[in-house]
Design a protein around this motif. Structure first.
Motif, PDB file in Angstrom:
ATOM      1  N   THR A 190     -14.138   7.006  -7.717  1.00 46.51           N
ATOM      2  CA  THR A 190     -13.702   8.399  -7.784  1.00 46.51           C
ATOM      3  C   THR A 190     -13.726   9.005  -6.388  1.00 46.51           C
ATOM      4  O   THR A 190     -14.506   8.578  -5.536  1.00 46.51           O
ATOM      5  N   GLY A 191     -12.820   9.951  -6.142  1.00 46.29           N
ATOM      6  CA  GLY A 191     -12.748  10.598  -4.829  1.00 46.29           C
ATOM      7  C   GLY A 191     -12.087   9.725  -3.775  1.00 46.29           C
ATOM      8  O   GLY A 191     -12.158  10.023  -2.584  1.00 46.29           O
ATOM      9  N   ALA A 192     -11.420   8.650  -4.201  1.00 43.88           N
ATOM     10  CA  ALA A 192     -10.812   7.721  -3.226  1.00 43.88           C
ATOM     11  C   ALA A 192      -9.343   8.070  -2.998  1.00 43.88           C
ATOM     12  O   ALA A 192      -8.649   8.498  -3.920  1.00 43.88           O
ATOM     13  N   MET A 193      -8.906   7.906  -1.768  1.00 44.41           N
ATOM     14  CA  MET A 193      -7.482   8.045  -1.429  1.00 44.41           C
ATOM     15  C   MET A 193      -7.022   6.661  -1.003  1.00 44.41           C
ATOM     16  O   MET A 193      -7.377   6.177   0.067  1.00 44.41           O
ATOM     17  N   ILE A 194      -6.246   6.017  -1.860  1.00 44.31           N
ATOM     18  CA  ILE A 194      -5.917   4.603  -1.644  1.00 44.31           C
ATOM     19  C   ILE A 194      -4.503   4.464  -1.069  1.00 44.31           C
ATOM     20  O   ILE A 194      -3.529   4.847  -1.720  1.00 44.31           O
ATOM     21  N   PRO A 195      -4.368   3.910   0.137  1.00 45.37           N
ATOM     22  CA  PRO A 195      -3.019   3.654   0.652  1.00 45.37           C
ATOM     23  C   PRO A 195      -2.396   2.447  -0.048  1.00 45.37           C
ATOM     24  O   PRO A 195      -3.092   1.459  -0.302  1.00 45.37           O
ATOM     25  N   VAL A 196      -1.125   2.556  -0.385  1.00 49.46           N
ATOM     26  CA  VAL A 196      -0.380   1.391  -0.911  1.00 49.46           C
ATOM     27  C   VAL A 196       0.824   1.279   0.011  1.00 49.46           C
ATOM     28  O   VAL A 196       1.936   1.717  -0.305  1.00 49.46           O
ATOM     29  N   ASP A 197       0.579   0.752   1.206  1.00 53.27           N
ATOM     30  CA  ASP A 197       1.545   0.905   2.294  1.00 53.27           C
ATOM     31  C   ASP A 197       1.798  -0.384   3.067  1.00 53.27           C
ATOM     32  O   ASP A 197       2.315  -0.337   4.187  1.00 53.27           O
ATOM     33  N   GLY A 198       1.397  -1.515   2.488  1.00 55.40           N
ATOM     34  CA  GLY A 198       1.646  -2.784   3.171  1.00 55.40           C
ATOM     35  C   GLY A 198       0.918  -2.909   4.501  1.00 55.40           C
ATOM     36  O   GLY A 198       1.337  -3.670   5.366  1.00 55.40           O
ATOM     37  N   GLY A 199      -0.148  -2.124   4.673  1.00 56.13           N
ATOM     38  CA  GLY A 199      -0.949  -2.220   5.904  1.00 56.13           C
ATOM     39  C   GLY A 199      -0.469  -1.336   7.035  1.00 56.13           C
ATOM     40  O   GLY A 199      -0.933  -1.443   8.167  1.00 56.13           O
ATOM     41  N   ARG A 200       0.461  -0.393   6.710  1.00 54.68           N
ATOM     42  CA  ARG A 200       1.090   0.399   7.775  1.00 54.68           C
ATOM     43  C   ARG A 200       0.092   1.293   8.507  1.00 54.68           C
ATOM     44  O   ARG A 200       0.142   1.432   9.723  1.00 54.68           O
ATOM     45  N   ILE A 201      -0.818   1.935   7.754  1.00 52.45           N
ATOM     46  CA  ILE A 201      -1.790   2.833   8.395  1.00 52.45           C
ATOM     47  C   ILE A 201      -3.019   2.015   8.764  1.00 52.45           C
ATOM     48  O   ILE A 201      -3.707   1.489   7.896  1.00 52.45           O
ATOM     49  N   LEU A 202      -3.287   1.908  10.054  1.00 54.62           N
ATOM     50  CA  LEU A 202      -4.377   1.046  10.496  1.00 54.62           C
ATOM     51  C   LEU A 202      -5.678   1.816  10.683  1.00 54.62           C
ATOM     52  O   LEU A 202      -6.735   1.217  10.853  1.00 54.62           O
ATOM     53  N   SER A 203      -5.586   3.145  10.629  1.00 57.23           N
ATOM     54  CA  SER A 203      -6.782   3.965  10.828  1.00 57.23           C
ATOM     55  C   SER A 203      -7.848   3.619   9.789  1.00 57.23           C
ATOM     56  O   SER A 203      -7.547   3.461   8.611  1.00 57.23           O
ATOM     57  N   VAL A 204      -9.097   3.498  10.235  1.00 52.15           N
ATOM     58  CA  VAL A 204     -10.189   3.142   9.332  1.00 52.15           C
ATOM     59  C   VAL A 204     -10.511   4.314   8.406  1.00 52.15           C
ATOM     60  O   VAL A 204     -10.882   4.129   7.255  1.00 52.15           O
ATOM     61  N   PHE A 205     -10.373   5.549   8.899  1.00 47.80           N
ATOM     62  CA  PHE A 205     -10.735   6.718   8.081  1.00 47.80           C
ATOM     63  C   PHE A 205      -9.503   7.482   7.637  1.00 47.80           C
ATOM     64  O   PHE A 205      -8.444   7.365   8.206  1.00 47.80           O
TER      65      PHE A 205
END
Ligand code: NAD
Length: 262
Positions: free
Chosen positions: A247-262
């Motif tokens: 809960t409270g997660a923001m999950i990227p589904v972007d093929g690894g495009r955003i490399l930022s850890v946070f």
């Protein structure tokens, strides 16, 4: 893996096509009863028929413009009459693409109504049933633009960030009731809308549509766009019993495009 969604009632907004429709279909495949919604009755009727035929699940539909408070209220009434939602997947159409100085004051209010207030209003109406039942899942479909602003979509870059705040706030408030709240941030996803953008680019740059899509996805480590289903599988998991500690997660589904850890 059985997602434990059989017999649950799920509302998916903005779901006559694209990512929203794929989410509705993924949930229906898992045995959920699904309510789909968008502005166009004809498109909804067709989509409901097709999803139901493909999955064997009951698919209800209700037309609603997410920017209309009255429509949102009558959509919430419809969900209540159908038994109350166990799962709420919030998706919207995108706001008008524009750079900051091409936007009007009206554009900002429209984006605010479309992207945030419709989510706030529907959540207010739907969450109490989940709290009462001691079980609920809310998933907001947003965009990687939250993490990494995308050129030419100022309204989306700015207003969608508020949904991340909504996810975190609601996750805190609703966790004690076993109502779990998460967000999904799709990257480039090959829906009809993106295909049209690729076609426009192909014409402009005198290249093939395939080459236009390749250029659009050149910064994506997996080297391609997502299919709407690839976003929907993540949404369906988050909406399921199996995601019971997320809960409270923001999950990227972007093929690894955003490399930022946070
Ligand atoms: P799409 O245009 O294919 O589908 C949008 C859906 O929203 C349709 O069912 C449409 O009828 C509905 N809709 C539009 N405006 C509405 C309104 N005012 N009220 C009710 N329904 C409305 O879009 P998509 O590509 O599936 O994207 C879905 C969302 O995800 C959009 O907000 C988009 O900005 C965002 N997104 C898309 C991508 C992508 O690459 N496709 C990437 C990141 C984020």
């Amino acid at each position: 893996m059985d997602l434990g969604l059989r017999g649950k009632l799920a509302l998916v907004t903005a779901s006559s096509r694209g990512i929203g429709r794929a989410c509705a279909e993924a949930l229906a495949r898992e045995g959920a009863r699904v309510i789909i919604s968008s502005r166009d009755e004809g498109a909804l009727r067709r989509a409901a028929r097709e999803i139901s035929a493909a999955t064997g699940s009951e698919v209800l539909w209700k037309a609603a413009d997410l920017t209309s408070r009255a429509d949102v209220e009558s959509l919430a009434d419809f969900v209540g009459e159908a038994g109350g939602a166990d799962v709420f997947v919030f998706n919207t159409g995108g706001p008008r693409p524009a750079r900051f100085f091409e936007t009007s004051e009206e554009d900002w209010y429209h984006a605010f109504e479309l992207l945030l207030m419709s989510a706030v209003r529907l959540t207010r109406r739907l969450a109490p049933t989940m709290i009462e039942r001691g079980w609920g899942r809310i998933v907001y479909v947003t965009s990687v633009a939250i993490r990494q602003p995308i050129p030419d979509i100022a309204l989306s870059n700015v207003v969608r960030i508020s949904l991340a705040g909504l996810v975190k706030t609601l996750a805190l408030e609703l966790a004690p009731h076993n109502v779990l709240v998460n967000g999904v941030m799709p990257g480039i996803t090959l829906t009809d809308r993106v295909r049209q953008l690729a076609e426009a680019r192909a014409q402009r740059e005198e290249i093939t549509v395939e080459e236009a899509i390749r250029r659009m996805t050149s910064g994506v480590p997996v080297g391609r766009a997502a299919s709407p289903e690839e976003v929907a599988w993540v949404v369906a998991f988050l909406a399921s019993e199996r995601a019971s500690y997320v809960t409270g997660a923001m999950i990227p589904v972007d093929g690894g495009r955003i490399l930022s850890v946070f």
